[in-house]
Design a protein around this motif. Structure first.
Motif: not given
Length: 115
Positions: A7-10, A13-23, A64-68, A81-84
């Motif tokens: 889920g990472g990337g470029l 600023a101000g944008g969002s990404l969602r990382l995933s972690c699969a077990a 306030g910006r990230f949520t797990i 991850m919001n408001s990066l």
């Protein structure tokens, strides 16, 4: 437990990404599942954690910006991850803390925030 982070990337600023972690197996009985990050030239630091009891904890700089979150049915944890910011640029590593005290780490996913 094998972990696959994605889920990472470029992003600007101000944008969002969602990382995933699969077990590789069920995470329902895992003590903790969370994220660390390592900025260029710096040490790896804690970002966020979700415990088996349902509580969450964050480093102050992302509150306030990230949520797990966790989806036990999919054996996957997420980091929304919001408001990066540029200072969020790092390699993000997911981990699980097993009930026996052993920690497993994923391979890391690069997040780059351009200002």
């Amino acid at each position: 437990v094998q972990l696959q982070a994605s889920g990472g990337g470029l992003v600007q600023a101000g944008g969002s990404l969602r990382l995933s972690c699969a077990a590789s197996r069920s995470i329902s009985s895992i003590n903790e599942m969370g994220w660390y990050r390592q900025p260029p030239g710096k040490q790896r630091d804690f970002v966020a954690v979700s415990t088996s009891g349902g509580s969450t904890k964050y480093v102050d700089s992302v509150k306030g910006r990230f949520t797990i979150s966790r989806d036990n049915a999919k054996n996957t944890a997420y980091l929304q991850m919001n408001s990066l910011k540029a200072e969020d640029t790092a390699i993000y590593y997911c981990y699980v803390l097993r009930l026996n005290g052993y920690t497993d780490w994923g391979q890391g996913t690069q997040v780059t925030v351009s200002s």
